[in-house]
Design an enzyme around this catalytic site. Structure first.
Site, PDB file in Angstrom:
ATOM      1  N   GLY A 209       0.933  -1.152   0.154  1.00  0.00           N
ATOM      2  CA  GLY A 209       0.054   0.043  -0.219  1.00  0.00           C
ATOM      3  C   GLY A 209       0.863   1.415  -0.169  1.00  0.00           C
ATOM      4  O   GLY A 209       2.093   1.123   0.213  1.00  0.00           O
ATOM      5  N   CYS A 210       0.217   2.523  -0.092  1.00  0.00           N
ATOM      6  CA  CYS A 210       1.168   3.533  -0.170  1.00  0.00           C
ATOM      7  C   CYS A 210       0.434   4.952   0.034  1.00  0.00           C
ATOM      8  O   CYS A 210      -0.825   4.825  -0.187  1.00  0.00           O
ATOM      9  CB  CYS A 210       1.743   3.741  -1.787  1.00  0.00           C
ATOM     10  SG  CYS A 210       2.507   2.045  -2.404  1.00  0.00           S
ATOM     11  N   GLY A 211       1.091   5.899  -0.081  1.00  0.00           N
ATOM     12  CA  GLY A 211       0.735   7.225   0.034  1.00  0.00           C
ATOM     13  C   GLY A 211       1.162   8.083  -1.225  1.00  0.00           C
ATOM     14  O   GLY A 211       2.237   7.653  -1.773  1.00  0.00           O
TER      15      GLY A 211
END
Lengths: 427, 503
Positions: free
Chosen positions: A46-48
């Site tokens: 996941g990431c931003g």
């Protein structure tokens, strides 16, 4: 004083730092990393992310990008952060700028030998960096402002873009321990292993000014920390940052393979990059429609469209169905003409947008917008599959008509996997 | 007449204490098992265990059991092989049978498992979110090209649309079953269900009865080697045309519909004399090679204003190359019929020993078409045998666009798989033309049951897609990454393009 004090204590990572004497004459001991070591398997994560673009073309400090990522710190786990800035090298607007990651001096010498054969290098210098707590085991970071050697260009009968991508391919695939982090004109990628605000601080991004910035914060579930593996992914002036886990990866990659792309990294970002290349450059679809193909409207919505639009969307979906990115994602594509942000078809990953005057901003969280913009005119959550497109006035759009690469050449350039491409010249 | 060495397969037991002596079993049995002499007296030798009498007995007093006669064990000479020798020694003939291969070959579907989402990506709830199954059958252009509409927008450029494709609301169609092999009421049920479901039924090689002309948008009209019932009007009474080259249950051989099944209406529909045997040749005598097929495909396209033309073949050893040739010859879909596919009549030896599993055929054809960059030029229809929505999902994950169901559809209409289709005496009124039997299928009842079955499988497919975290069937199609194998050898895994569980 830096405003980038870590918000949280550094999370434990799977990395085991070991000392590498990168400046040892003749090169460091031990094996040199290859970009292909990234993943023989599918990487989950996941990431931003963030993207900001001033459509007027006015420049803004990279500090904005750092601040936007710093407030989203807990979307990553310290295993990768990065930025790309556009319009940052006004002194060299027509030069291609290569941001290089080099394992040791031997890799540097070998890469420079390749440059010397292909380019006129007008400036070579170490990337300006500052020591930052939390950033360790950085490779040698250099940047080169260069132009294709006119004689070589004439010999090869390639366009400048083709020629540059060819050299990217050559370095990534044949020079062990050398990796091209970015290769576009008047832009650059700044990435590495660490939290993005640490990476941004490390590269002194607050001293750069650009009209467009994208940033990324990575939370991979299982991958060794490798500087080249951080986002953004780039080729020429295109950069991609991506937060997602594409559940349709299996068919997306097989679809691309039928066009000659080789998906060797096992990452969704690689697949998204090739899909954009296929649709925008090779099939010449307008960006709006490429977005509609990647995050298709529901059939029930298509059925309600006026006849002409319905016929178009029906074909788009029937033809590009195997390329549709299904599953959660938010993606920002940066380029010299601005940026495009896109969310998946039922908005399973966050993407928020804001506009303040001529500035368009997107991020995973609204907090990033509130941090950077003092008085946004409008903050909204883009609808699922509705692209947010920011175009810098008067700038060239990203679709290189003078790029004639085959799919395997693009794969080879992006991944550095030599087996993916028969046409790479090894000399 | 000398006695037969073959003992009855089943024992029919009637509990006479409960029996009403109503004679309904006598009336229901199409095989003539029962005689009535104050009470029903069964002749075990005629029973096929189709359970028609059991189902309709008002007293529930009929039980059918296997005739559990001991034969000396011999792992090499099974009871079935011994019986076959005795039968052929009696008759000197080819043994005929109906329905699909019943030998215990490994089912590859049963060795494949599907994925689901946990944490890193979300599963999707099909009861609350859209879950799209719509599928377009037919040739797709390589790319969509657009032109400016002069108003800031775009419109489709000439020739890059999919308007010639057939829209299916779910990726399931009915397999070809000819009028003649099945009754008109079966065809009516299939056509009505196809219309309600937004899918297609397939005429098979026996033409289309005039009563079904209104269902043209939901019909595939088939052109087989016998050309029964084929005329320009017939070709234009379908949404698509299918050239039948082969059938999974009997690859490489033709068909034989006995004259007893050719009544007046079948004769009119097939355009052959009443009572005459309808024999379709093994090959099409105008297709001795791939270039001949191309000519037929384009002749049909010319005759129909370029409707989609598909080609049905049995899955055989070289299926990938054959399918590639078919696509290059201009077919809009390739129908792959696996060796477990059903039939109305086939020599048992052919049915049980020729052809390859459909799972393998889908995998190698899909991969070959991708390798050659022509996967978009044709859809893949897979059949033989799709037994559940799990098989459906796995077939799609391997690369099929659509599956076709025949045996399952007949079972929805009552078939108990007694393998007597070739006899023309089907007690359930399906594979017969005897009016007293065919009237047992009320088309309205049949259409409802078929609709229920396809709805049920579609809902289950939606559940599977939701677990996989995708909300459109095209995101599962060919996504072999979502399959893992259990207990298959490495080479089979490589051929399927599927990793073993754990990788």
């Amino acid at each position: 004083m830096p405003r980038f004090e870590p918000l949280l204590e550094r999370m434990p990572t799977t990395r085991t730092p070991e000392f590498v004497d990168r400046t040892a004459p003749g090169g460091a001991a031990g094996e040199r990393p290859s970009y292909t070591a990234e993943a023989p398997f599918k990487i989950h994560g996941g990431c931003g992310l963030m993207g900001i673009c001033d459509e007027s073309g006015s420049l803004m400090s990279g500090e904005n990008a750092i601040r936007a990522m710093a407030v989203q710190r807990d979307r990553g786990n310290g295993l990768g952060g990065g930025f790309a800035g556009y319009g940052i090298y006004p002194e060299f607007p027509d030069h291609f700028c290569f941001h290089m990651m080099l394992h040791d001096v031997r890799a540097k010498e070998e890469a420079e030998a390749v440059f010397d054969r292909h380019f006129t290098v007008d400036l070579a210098e170490p990337m300006p960096t500052r020591p930052v707590k939390g950033i360790s085991d950085a490779p040698l970071l250099w940047r080169y402002f260069l132009k294709p050697d006119p004689h070589r260009l004439e010999e090869t009968e390639m366009s400048e873009e083709d020629f540059v991508v060819h050299v990217v391919m050559l370095i990534n695939s044949t020079v062990d321990g050398a990796f091209v982090a970015s290769s576009g004109r008047n832009m650059g990628a700044f990435k590495g292993v660490g939290f993005p605000e640490e990476i941004g601080h490390y590269y002194l991004l607050e001293e750069y000014e650009g009209h467009t910035w994208v940033g990324h914060n990575r939370f991979p579930t299982n991958t060794p920390g490798w500087w080249g593996g951080a986002h953004p992914f780039t080729l020429l002036d295109w950069s991609i940052v991506h937060n997602g886990e594409i559940s349709s990866y299996g068919i997306n990659s097989r679809y691309l393979e039928a066009f000659g792309y080789k998906c060797t990294l096992g990452t969704d970002t690689e697949v998204a990059a090739y899909l954009f290349d296929l649709m925008l450059r090779r099939h010449k679809l307008p960006i709006e429609l490429a977005c509609k193909a990647l995050a298709s409207p529901l059939w029930s919505d298509i059925d309600r469209m006026p006849e002409e639009e319905r016929a178009l969307m029906r074909s788009l979906r029937a033809v590009y169905g195997p390329g549709m990115l299904n599953g959660p994602f938010a993606i920002v594509l940066g380029h010299n003409g601005g940026m495009v942000a896109l969310n998946d078809r039922i908005k399973l990953r966050p993407l928020v947008a804001a506009r303040q005057g001529t500035i368009v901003m997107v991020a995973s969280e609204e907090s990033a917008m509130r941090e950077v913009l003092d008085a946004p005119d409008r903050v909204w959550a883009p609808r699922a599959g509705e692209p947010v497109i920011a175009s810098v006035a008067g700038a060239e759009q990203p679709f290189h008509d003078d790029l004639h690469l085959s799919a395997d050449e693009v794969s080879c350039a992006v991944t550095g996997v030599v087996e993916t491409c028969e046409t790479v010249e090894v000399n | 007449m000398p006695i037969s060495l073959i003992q009855p397969e089943f024992k029919v037991h009637i509990d006479y204490d409960k029996c009403h002596k109503c004679g309904r079993c006598v009336q229901q049995c199409g095989w003539g098992v029962y005689n009535f002499n104050e009470r029903p007296i069964p002749d075990d030798a005629k029973c096929r265990a189709c359970h028609r009498c059991v189902t309709y007995c008002p007293a529930h007093c009929i039980t059918i059991k296997k005739n559990d006669l001991a034969l000396r064990d011999n792992a090499n000479w099974s009871a079935g092989l011994r019986t076959a020798v005795w039968r052929q020694a009696e008759t000197g003939g080819v043994m005929l049978t109906g329905m699909g291969n019943d030998k215990p070959y490994q089912s590859i579907f049963d060795h494949l498992v599907l994925d689901a989402c946990q944490v890193t990506n979300p599963s999707i709830d099909p009861l609350r979110e859209p879950m799209e199954l719509r599928t377009y059958l037919g040739r797709k252009p390589d790319a969509v090209s657009v032109e400016s509409d002069g108003d800031g927008g775009f419109r489709l450029a000439e020739g890059s649309g999919v308007e010639k494709n057939v829209k299916l609301d779910t990726p399931i169609i009915f397999s070809p079953m000819s009028y003649g092999s099945v009754s008109l009421n079966v065809h009516r049920s299939l056509a009505m269900a196809a219309e309600r479901l937004g899918i297609l039924m397939n005429t098979g090689e026996g033409g289309l009865h005039a009563d079904l002309y209104p269902y043209a948008d939901n019909v595939i009209v088939q052109v087989a080697s016998g050309r029964f019932g084929v005329n320009p009007e017939y070709l234009n009474r379908g949404a698509a045309v299918e050239i039948k080259v082969g059938q999974g249950a009997k690859p490489g051989i033709g068909g034989h519909l006995p004259g007893e099944k050719i009544n007046k209406e079948v004769s009119e529909t097939r355009m052959i004399p009443q009572g005459s045997d309808a024999i379709s040749p093994a090959p099409h005598h105008d297709i001795y090679s791939i270039e001949d097929l191309r000519q037929l495909i384009y002749s049909i396209k010319e005759a129909t204003g370029y409707k989609p033309v598909g080609v049905k073949i049995a899955a055989v050893h070289n299926v990938a190359a054959i399918a590639s040739g078919i696509v290059r010859a201009g077919a809009d879909y390739v129908y792959l019929d696996g060796f477990k596919g059903g039939t109305g009549a086939a020599p048992q030896i052919i049915r049980d020993h020729i052809g390859i599993p459909v799972e393998i055929a889908i995998a190698v054809v899909d991969q070959r078409l991708r390798d050659e960059g022509i996967r978009n030029q044709a859809s893949i229809v897979a059949a033989g045998s799709i037994r559940s929505s799990a098989d459906l999902a796995k077939a799609i994950a391997l690369g099929a666009d659509v599956v076709a169901i025949g045996s399952a559809a007949l079972m929805a209409l009552g078939c108990h798989m007694c393998q007597g289709c070739h006899t023309g005496s089907c007690s359930w009124g399906l594979t017969t033309q005897k009016p007293e039997l065919t009237r047992r299928v009320d088309p309205e009842w049949g259409a409802e049951r078929l609709t229920n079955l396809v709805h049920a499988w579609s809902h289950e497919l939606q559940e599977i897609l939701g677990a996989l975290g995708v909300n459109a069937v095209e995101s599962l199609r060919g996504s072999r990454e979502r399959l893992r194998s259990i207990g298959l050898d490495q080479q089979t895994c490589d051929i399927l393009g599927v990793k073993p569980a754990g990788l």
